[in-house]
Write a protein that holds these residues in place. Sequence first.
Motif, mmCIF file in Angstrom:
data_model
loop_
_atom_site.group_PDB
_atom_site.id
_atom_site.type_symbol
_atom_site.label_atom_id
_atom_site.label_comp_id
_atom_site.label_asym_id
_atom_site.label_seq_id
_atom_site.Cartn_x
_atom_site.Cartn_y
_atom_site.Cartn_z
ATOM 1 N N LEU A 1 -6.367 4.374 4.302
ATOM 2 C CA LEU A 1 -6.300 3.046 4.912
ATOM 3 C C LEU A 1 -5.064 2.909 5.790
ATOM 4 O O LEU A 1 -5.137 2.380 6.913
ATOM 5 N N LEU A 2 -3.922 3.395 5.315
ATOM 6 C CA LEU A 2 -2.693 3.343 6.116
ATOM 7 C C LEU A 2 -2.811 4.209 7.366
ATOM 8 O O LEU A 2 -2.328 3.833 8.438
ATOM 9 N N PHE A 3 -3.448 5.350 7.229
ATOM 10 C CA PHE A 3 -3.622 6.253 8.376
ATOM 11 C C PHE A 3 -4.405 5.555 9.493
ATOM 12 O O PHE A 3 -4.003 5.583 10.664
ATOM 13 N N VAL B 1 5.385 9.092 13.547
ATOM 14 C CA VAL B 1 5.831 9.863 12.382
ATOM 15 C C VAL B 1 5.059 9.435 11.132
ATOM 16 O O VAL B 1 4.671 10.271 10.305
ATOM 17 N N LEU B 2 4.808 8.138 10.979
ATOM 18 C CA LEU B 2 4.051 7.649 9.829
ATOM 19 C C LEU B 2 2.631 8.219 9.812
ATOM 20 O O LEU B 2 2.108 8.606 8.763
ATOM 21 N N ILE B 3 2.005 8.278 10.982
ATOM 22 C CA ILE B 3 0.656 8.837 11.071
ATOM 23 C C ILE B 3 0.664 10.322 10.717
ATOM 24 O O ILE B 3 -0.217 10.819 10.007
ATOM 25 N N LEU B 4 1.673 11.043 11.192
ATOM 26 C CA LEU B 4 1.774 12.468 10.865
ATOM 27 C C LEU B 4 1.989 12.670 9.369
ATOM 28 O O LEU B 4 1.400 13.580 8.764
ATOM 29 N N LEU B 5 2.807 11.823 8.760
ATOM 30 C CA LEU B 5 3.033 11.921 7.316
ATOM 31 C C LEU B 5 1.738 11.671 6.540
ATOM 32 O O LEU B 5 1.422 12.386 5.583
ATOM 33 N N PHE C 1 0.833 -1.204 0.000
ATOM 34 C CA PHE C 1 0.000 0.000 0.000
ATOM 35 C C PHE C 1 0.870 1.257 0.000
ATOM 36 O O PHE C 1 0.518 2.276 -0.595
ATOM 37 N N SER C 2 2.014 1.155 0.700
ATOM 38 C CA SER C 2 2.944 2.280 0.694
ATOM 39 C C SER C 2 3.534 2.499 -0.694
ATOM 40 O O SER C 2 3.744 3.637 -1.122
ATOM 41 N N VAL C 3 3.794 1.400 -1.406
ATOM 42 C CA VAL C 3 4.294 1.511 -2.781
ATOM 43 C C VAL C 3 3.257 2.179 -3.677
ATOM 44 O O VAL C 3 3.601 2.982 -4.558
ATOM 45 N N VAL C 4 1.984 1.866 -3.447
ATOM 46 C CA VAL C 4 0.909 2.484 -4.237
ATOM 47 C C VAL C 4 0.914 3.995 -4.063
ATOM 48 O O VAL C 4 0.679 4.744 -5.020
ATOM 49 N N THR C 5 1.206 4.472 -2.850
ATOM 50 C CA THR C 5 1.233 5.923 -2.620
ATOM 51 C C THR C 5 2.401 6.590 -3.342
ATOM 52 O O THR C 5 2.380 7.801 -3.543
#
Length: 200
Positions: free
Chosen positions: A123-125, A188-192, A107-111
């Motif tokens: 979804l990642l959030f 940090v991932l959530i903030l991004l 999913f990160s690659v899709v972004t």
Amino acid sequence: MKSGDHAAIDVPESSAVAKGKAPLIGSQREQKSGVNKGLGIADFLLRLGAIAAALAAAATMGTSDETLPFFTQFFQFEASYDDLPTFTFFVIAMALIAGYLVLSLPFSVVTIIRPNAVAPRLLLFISDTVALTLTTAAGGAAAAIVYLAHNGNPNTNWLAICNQFGDFCQTVSGAVVASFVTVVVLVVLILLSGFALKKR
């Protein structure tokens, strides 16, 4: 109608202008897409770091075991993570978090490939927020046990065991530190993700 009069024609404003927003021109759209792509790359790299930290926490705690060199005919003094349900929960939770982070990589690659896609980022959030909750719970519970192992509690007659099981305490302390590194990376991932969603 006099020759000097001019007919006025009402032209409805576009939705973007009506809301006070100017429509994006090509360069602005490309710049926005570039920022989102950069956020996607940072997200992917941070996930790799979080996987390493979560696996390190689970593996370190899962291999924590120490047997004292002296024993009696009936007793052998040994400390292991599975002697305490909190540490067992910690190992399971961190293994689950590591597994989730591995599954989240596509999913990160899709972004990165589609920087303006909203669904994978949302979804990642949400998933990262759930993962953060579980990681914080496991790390906090394990940290409380580690504190008792180091300092004991005179009010309840719980003795500090780290004077005898020094290697065991050092190992579990390292596992707890690794879990809190995972917590920081997830924050940090959530903030991004939140920033990327706002940019859209």
